[in-house]
Write an enzyme that holds these catalytic residues in place. Structure first.
Site, PDB file in Angstrom:
ATOM      1  N   GLY A   1      25.156  80.435  50.918  1.00 28.86           N
ATOM      2  CA  GLY A   1      25.517  79.496  51.963  1.00 28.86           C
ATOM      3  C   GLY A   1      24.769  79.731  53.261  1.00 28.86           C
ATOM      4  N   GLN A   2      25.192  79.018  54.295  1.00 27.16           N
ATOM      5  CA  GLN A   2      24.492  79.050  55.571  1.00 27.16           C
ATOM      6  C   GLN A   2      25.414  79.614  56.655  1.00 27.16           C
ATOM      7  OE1 GLN A   2      22.016  75.484  56.137  1.00 27.16           O
ATOM      8  NE2 GLN A   2      22.336  74.974  53.989  1.00 27.16           N
ATOM      9  N   TYR A   3      25.453  78.991  57.830  1.00 28.46           N
ATOM     10  CA  TYR A   3      26.312  79.512  58.896  1.00 28.46           C
ATOM     11  C   TYR A   3      27.751  79.028  58.729  1.00 28.46           C
ATOM     12  CZ  TYR A   3      22.461  81.366  61.668  1.00 28.46           C
ATOM     13  OH  TYR A   3      21.386  82.092  62.104  1.00 28.46           O
TER      14      TYR A   3
ATOM     15  N   TYR B   1      31.889  79.710  60.541  1.00 30.51           N
ATOM     16  CA  TYR B   1      32.693  80.277  61.628  1.00 30.51           C
ATOM     17  C   TYR B   1      33.957  80.876  61.047  1.00 30.51           C
ATOM     18  CZ  TYR B   1      36.208  80.381  65.326  1.00 30.51           C
ATOM     19  OH  TYR B   1      37.219  80.779  66.173  1.00 30.51           O
TER      20      TYR B   1
ATOM     21  N   CYS C   1      27.526  75.165  57.753  1.00 31.38           N
ATOM     22  CA  CYS C   1      26.958  75.033  56.404  1.00 31.38           C
ATOM     23  C   CYS C   1      25.730  74.132  56.381  1.00 31.38           C
ATOM     24  CB  CYS C   1      28.015  74.529  55.422  1.00 31.38           C
ATOM     25  SG  CYS C   1      29.442  75.630  55.298  1.00 31.38           S
TER      26      CYS C   1
END
Length: 225
Positions: A71-73, A75, A180
């Site tokens: 996945g990506q970023y 929170y 994401c």
């Protein structure tokens, strides 16, 4: 047997990550039972293996932790239920795709306990809800927001990392990243949808829906049977 644990307070990220990886290793060695940890983190961003630098909009807003999950970023913060899943994927059918589908089914069935219709979308990881209270897009597609993120890593057939479901986080905190990597849709939470759901309410639903969601893992890899 799956051991369920509630971690109190706001669990520090680095220490919790290290403990999670140690537990996953112990499971792989046959020295510990499968485990699910239910917790909250202080405000922070995590960068998965596909994270792009341009998606970190406010790099100084919260601590940023590179992690090995897919996945990506994403929170994490107070009001978000983080669910770390240390499960034996091989013992649960040995099919990673089916395992991920079971995780999605688990989230969707848990949300259904509150009359929330969670859905998955091709090319968009996580669980989404249609916002009928908002105008449709120019092409006629309905507005949608993400309510749950899923990102796992599997090592020696044991999963770790897991799921994050928004109960009542500060949604403005998501503005520091492109969640994401998806710019065309927003994020929501159970409370944002107008539902007075507590963390304890969600935990009860998660525990009740876990076994049914994974019961069909050896069958078709879908979120609906």
């Amino acid at each position: 047997m799956v051991e369920w644990t509630h971690l109190p307070g706001l669990a520090p990220y680095a220490e919790t990550l290290a403990a999670m990886e140690a537990r996953a290793e112990a499971i792989a060695r046959g020295e510990a039972e499968e485990a699910i940890w239910l917790l909250e983190h202080p405000p922070l961003y995590t960068a998965g293996t596909s994270a792009r630098a341009e998606d970190l909009v406010e790099p100084d807003r919260f601590p940023v932790f590179p992690v090995g999950r897919g996945g990506q970023y994403t929170y994490h913060g107070p009001g978000q239920r983080v669910i770390y899943c240390m499960l034996d994927v091989k013992a649960r059918g040995g099919d990673v795709r089916c395992f991920v589908r079971a995780l999605e089914r688990w989230v969707i069935e848990s949300l259904a306990e509150f009359n929330v219709t969670g859905e998955i979308r091709p090319g968009r990881v996580g669980v989404w809800v249609v916002r009928h209270d908002r105008p449709v897009a120019a092409d006629g597609t309905p507005a949608e927001d993400k309510i749950a993120a899923i990102g796992i890593k599997i090592r020696r057939w044991v999963s770790f990392h897991g799921i994050a479901i928004n109960v009542e986080p500060d949604l403005s905190h998501f503005a520091g990243i492109v969640p994401c990597g998806i710019r065309d849709h927003g994020v929501t939470s159970l409370v944002d949808l107008g539902l007075p759901v507590t963390m304890a309410d969600l935990d009860t639903a998660l525990m009740r829906c876990f076994d049914p969601a994974f019961a069909t893992i050896g069958g078709a890899c879908t979120v609906a049977d």
